[in-house]
Design a protein around this motif. Structure first.
Motif, PDB file in Angstrom:
ATOM      1  N   VAL A   8      32.364   3.186  -1.344  1.00 44.79           N
ATOM      2  CA  VAL A   8      31.386   2.903  -2.278  1.00 44.79           C
ATOM      3  C   VAL A   8      30.159   3.650  -2.075  1.00 44.79           C
ATOM      4  O   VAL A   8      29.591   3.533  -1.304  1.00 44.79           O
ATOM      5  N   ILE A   9      30.009   4.583  -3.170  1.00 48.16           N
ATOM      6  CA  ILE A   9      28.551   5.507  -2.962  1.00 48.16           C
ATOM      7  C   ILE A   9      27.574   5.031  -4.111  1.00 48.16           C
ATOM      8  O   ILE A   9      26.530   5.761  -4.159  1.00 48.16           O
ATOM      9  N   GLY A  10      27.913   4.161  -4.985  1.00 49.04           N
ATOM     10  CA  GLY A  10      27.013   3.761  -6.050  1.00 49.04           C
ATOM     11  C   GLY A  10      27.399   2.493  -6.775  1.00 49.04           C
ATOM     12  O   GLY A  10      28.642   2.253  -6.859  1.00 49.04           O
ATOM     13  N   GLY A  11      26.490   1.755  -7.417  1.00 49.63           N
ATOM     14  CA  GLY A  11      26.766   0.654  -8.292  1.00 49.63           C
ATOM     15  C   GLY A  11      25.675  -0.251  -8.179  1.00 49.63           C
ATOM     16  O   GLY A  11      24.571  -0.059  -7.512  1.00 49.63           O
ATOM     17  N   GLN A  12      25.905  -1.363  -8.669  1.00 46.01           N
ATOM     18  CA  GLN A  12      25.111  -2.581  -8.544  1.00 46.01           C
ATOM     19  C   GLN A  12      25.255  -3.274  -7.266  1.00 46.01           C
ATOM     20  O   GLN A  12      26.116  -3.680  -6.961  1.00 46.01           O
ATOM     21  N   ARG A  13      23.878  -3.450  -6.775  1.00 48.51           N
ATOM     22  CA  ARG A  13      24.031  -4.498  -5.557  1.00 48.51           C
ATOM     23  C   ARG A  13      23.847  -5.918  -5.775  1.00 48.51           C
ATOM     24  O   ARG A  13      23.312  -6.454  -6.916  1.00 48.51           O
ATOM     25  N   ASP A  14      24.365  -6.663  -5.061  1.00 46.99           N
ATOM     26  CA  ASP A  14      24.382  -8.145  -5.003  1.00 46.99           C
ATOM     27  C   ASP A  14      23.573  -8.902  -3.922  1.00 46.99           C
ATOM     28  O   ASP A  14      24.078  -9.174  -2.908  1.00 46.99           O
ATOM     29  N   ASP A  15      22.255  -8.517  -3.888  1.00 50.10           N
ATOM     30  CA  ASP A  15      21.615  -8.868  -2.985  1.00 50.10           C
ATOM     31  C   ASP A  15      21.443 -10.408  -2.812  1.00 50.10           C
ATOM     32  O   ASP A  15      20.894 -10.879  -1.697  1.00 50.10           O
ATOM     33  N   ASP A  16      21.541 -11.189  -3.746  1.00 52.15           N
ATOM     34  CA  ASP A  16      21.456 -12.639  -3.592  1.00 52.15           C
ATOM     35  C   ASP A  16      22.398 -13.391  -2.629  1.00 52.15           C
ATOM     36  O   ASP A  16      22.247 -14.009  -1.976  1.00 52.15           O
ATOM     37  N   THR A  17      23.806 -12.745  -2.415  1.00 53.47           N
ATOM     38  CA  THR A  17      24.630 -13.199  -1.582  1.00 53.47           C
ATOM     39  C   THR A  17      24.474 -12.390  -0.279  1.00 53.47           C
ATOM     40  O   THR A  17      25.016 -12.970   0.982  1.00 53.47           O
ATOM     41  N   GLY A  18      23.878 -11.332  -0.065  1.00 49.66           N
ATOM     42  CA  GLY A  18      23.706 -10.429   1.114  1.00 49.66           C
ATOM     43  C   GLY A  18      25.155  -9.993   1.511  1.00 49.66           C
ATOM     44  O   GLY A  18      25.427  -9.377   2.557  1.00 49.66           O
ATOM     45  N   GLU A  19      26.066  -9.865   0.545  1.00 48.55           N
ATOM     46  CA  GLU A  19      27.255  -9.062   0.847  1.00 48.55           C
ATOM     47  C   GLU A  19      27.378  -7.683   0.351  1.00 48.55           C
ATOM     48  O   GLU A  19      28.376  -7.161   0.256  1.00 48.55           O
ATOM     49  N   GLY A  20      26.340  -7.235  -0.015  1.00 40.33           N
ATOM     50  CA  GLY A  20      26.274  -5.742  -0.528  1.00 40.33           C
ATOM     51  C   GLY A  20      26.596  -5.375  -1.930  1.00 40.33           C
ATOM     52  O   GLY A  20      25.825  -5.961  -2.894  1.00 40.33           O
ATOM     53  N   TRP A  21      27.706  -4.855  -2.287  1.00 45.17           N
ATOM     54  CA  TRP A  21      27.777  -4.213  -3.638  1.00 45.17           C
ATOM     55  C   TRP A  21      28.458  -5.551  -4.273  1.00 45.17           C
ATOM     56  O   TRP A  21      28.984  -6.227  -3.986  1.00 45.17           O
ATOM     57  N   ASP A  22      28.163  -5.253  -5.761  1.00 50.09           N
ATOM     58  CA  ASP A  22      28.548  -6.341  -6.672  1.00 50.09           C
ATOM     59  C   ASP A  22      29.965  -6.029  -7.233  1.00 50.09           C
ATOM     60  O   ASP A  22      30.143  -5.135  -8.018  1.00 50.09           O
ATOM     61  N   PRO A  23      31.098  -6.498  -6.643  1.00 49.73           N
ATOM     62  CA  PRO A  23      32.471  -6.122  -7.146  1.00 49.73           C
ATOM     63  C   PRO A  23      32.768  -6.649  -8.682  1.00 49.73           C
ATOM     64  O   PRO A  23      33.787  -6.334  -9.062  1.00 49.73           O
ATOM     65  N   SER A  24      31.922  -7.325  -9.158  1.00 49.16           N
ATOM     66  CA  SER A  24      32.287  -7.766 -10.337  1.00 49.16           C
ATOM     67  C   SER A  24      31.642  -6.601 -11.613  1.00 49.16           C
ATOM     68  O   SER A  24      32.084  -6.944 -12.947  1.00 49.16           O
TER      69      SER A  24
END
Length: 58
Positions: A8-24
Motif C-alpha cells: 500500500v503506497i497511498g490512501g487514508q490513514r486510520d490513526d484512531d486505531t493505530g493500525e495504519g491504513w483505513d481498509p474501509s
C-alpha cells in the motif's frame, strides 16, 4: 474476483486505531507485477496486513 498482493503506497490513514491504513476506504496498491492500482477496500471480503520491520529497526 481477484487476489491482490502488494504494498500500500497511498490512501487514508486510520490513526484512531493505530493500525495504519483505513481498509474501509480507497487505497493505492503497488502490486507484485509492478502495476499501481486504486483499490476499494470496502469491497474486499478479506484483507491481510503484514508489516515487515527492517533489521536496523529491531
Amino acid at each position: 474476483m481477484y487476489d491482490l498482493e502488494g504494498v500500500v503506497i497511498g490512501g487514508q490513514r486510520d490513526d484512531d486505531t493505530g493500525e495504519g491504513w483505513d481498509p474501509s476506504g480507497t487505497f493505492t496498491l503497488f502490486d507484485e507485477q509492478g502495476a499501481i492500482l486504486d483499490v476499494n477496500g470496502w469491497r474486499a471480503t478479506e484483507l491481510k496486513f503484514v508489516i515487515h520491520i527492517a533489521a536496523e529497526e529491531q
